[in-house]
Scaffold this motif. Structure first.
Motif, short mmCIF file in Angstrom:
data_model
loop_
_atom_site.label_atom_id
_atom_site.label_comp_id
_atom_site.label_asym_id
_atom_site.label_seq_id
_atom_site.Cartn_x
_atom_site.Cartn_y
_atom_site.Cartn_z
N ASN A 156 56.11 44.57 39.75
CA ASN A 156 55.11 43.84 40.06
C ASN A 156 54.60 43.97 38.55
OD1 ASN A 156 55.02 43.16 43.04
ND2 ASN A 156 53.87 45.11 42.76
N VAL A 157 54.41 42.57 37.77
CA VAL A 157 53.76 43.02 36.38
C VAL A 157 52.57 42.32 36.72
CG1 VAL A 157 55.02 41.49 34.48
CG2 VAL A 157 56.23 41.58 36.17
N ASN A 158 51.95 43.44 35.76
CA ASN A 158 50.50 42.96 35.34
C ASN A 158 50.73 42.61 34.24
OD1 ASN A 158 49.59 44.08 38.53
ND2 ASN A 158 50.67 46.00 37.75
N LEU A 159 49.59 41.60 33.79
CA LEU A 159 49.36 41.43 32.24
C LEU A 159 48.02 41.02 32.09
CD1 LEU A 159 51.53 38.71 32.03
CD2 LEU A 159 52.47 41.09 31.47
N ASP A 160 47.26 41.38 30.92
CA ASP A 160 45.93 41.39 30.77
C ASP A 160 46.25 40.63 28.83
OD1 ASP A 160 42.96 42.01 30.76
OD2 ASP A 160 43.59 42.62 28.48
N VAL A 161 45.29 39.81 28.45
CA VAL A 161 45.54 38.96 27.33
C VAL A 161 44.08 39.62 26.84
CG1 VAL A 161 45.26 36.75 28.80
CG2 VAL A 161 46.47 37.53 26.00
N ALA A 162 43.88 39.98 25.38
CA ALA A 162 42.74 39.13 25.11
C ALA A 162 42.85 38.42 23.32
CB ALA A 162 42.21 41.33 24.60
N ARG A 163 42.26 38.06 23.39
CA ARG A 163 42.40 37.13 22.06
C ARG A 163 41.83 37.72 20.16
NH1 ARG A 163 39.78 31.08 20.43
NH2 ARG A 163 40.68 30.70 18.64
N ASN A 164 41.96 37.99 19.70
CA ASN A 164 41.25 38.23 18.17
C ASN A 164 41.12 37.72 17.34
OD1 ASN A 164 42.38 41.51 19.62
ND2 ASN A 164 44.48 40.68 18.54
N ALA A 165 40.16 38.13 16.83
CA ALA A 165 39.13 37.28 16.00
C ALA A 165 40.15 37.00 14.65
CB ALA A 165 37.71 38.29 15.47
#
Length: 264
Positions: A148-157
């Motif tokens: 299982n692949v779990n991802l979280d993505v956040a855009r930075n300023a």
């Protein structure tokens, strides 16, 4: 279908172009019905400089609209070796041509060609063959989910994005890597020269950046630079774990960018 010969151990493409024809299978196939706990990673190798490629681009766009929340992940790599025919594909990248050469080695192919689709790193066929694509997706969905692949993505300023990943399951990390693809969901380009000169082409699931990292541990993070014109609603990240010995994809997932008014 456009083919080009390769040396399996060389990092570049050589040989003469062999032109052959490919036809779209227009017969309606039963809708995708996942019957297991599997997934399907669909990798299309395409080019705006190839006259055989638009039907394949249209096919993956069609499937993308159908999949809903099913674990089907589509990546369209624009290779660079057709740029010499008079039109430089704005999405092309030599790294994607090298990736296609890796599949030629894994799958023991004497040639690479466009359009080509590879599903789960195991099955390849002409990218405009609808029946083959739907059958390969069905087979993938009927498989297991050992990884299982779990991802979280956040855009930075600062116009970058941080991607965090966590892997669950038996990966046998010695031969495996995790690849993280920044994907532009749609684009329309007017081609002015080359084999598709005068046509306006629609693209889907375009890979704009691909980072591959050794899977030395089950969790980690990386940072990607976001292209000009980035819009959180029109992009996503797809990640997958792959065995570098045989090319088999062991698990995949995707993550959406959060839409924040302060940045967008």
């Amino acid at each position: 279908m456009r083919k080009i010969s390769v040396l399996m151990l060389a990092p570049f493409l050589i040989g003469a172009v062999i032109i052959s024809s490919a036809f779209v299978n227009n017969k309606r196939i039963e809708k995708l019905k996942p019957e297991g706990k599997g997934f399907a990673l669909v990798e299309l190798f395409t080019s705006e400089g190839c006259s055989s490629c638009p039907p394949a681009d249209e096919l993956v766009a069609k499937v993308q609209k159908e999949i809903g929340d099913k674990p089907v992940y589509i990546l369209a790599y624009h290779v660079d070796y057709w740029n010499r025919l008079g039109w430089k594909d704005v999405f092309s990248n030599a790294d994607y041509s090298k990736r296609q050469n890796e599949y030629a080695r894994w799958l023991k192919l004497s040639q690479v060609y466009t359009p080509q689709i590879v599903v789960n790193g195991k099955t390849e066929f002409v990218g405009s063959q609808e029946g083959a694509l739907r059958n390969a997706i069905k087979n993938g969905l009927q498989g297991g989910d050992d990884v299982n692949v779990n991802l979280d993505v956040a855009r930075n300023a600062n116009n970058t994005a941080t991607i965090q990943y966590k892997i669950e399951g038996n990966t046998g990390r010695g031969n495996n890597v995790i690849s993280l693809a920044l994907v532009q969901k749609q684009a329309v380009i007017k081609v002015e020269r080359g084999e598709n000169g005068g046509r306006t082409l629609a693209h889907a699931q375009i890979v704009r950046n691909l980072q591959t990292l050794p899977l030395s541990k089950n969790a980690g993070s990386t940072t990607l630079t976001l292209p000009a014109g980035f819009n959180a609603q029109g992009w996503e990240v797809i990640g997958f774990v792959q065995n570098t010995g045989n090319g088999a994809v062991l698990g995949a997932s995707k993550a959406q960018f959060k839409v924040t008014a302060a940045i967008d």
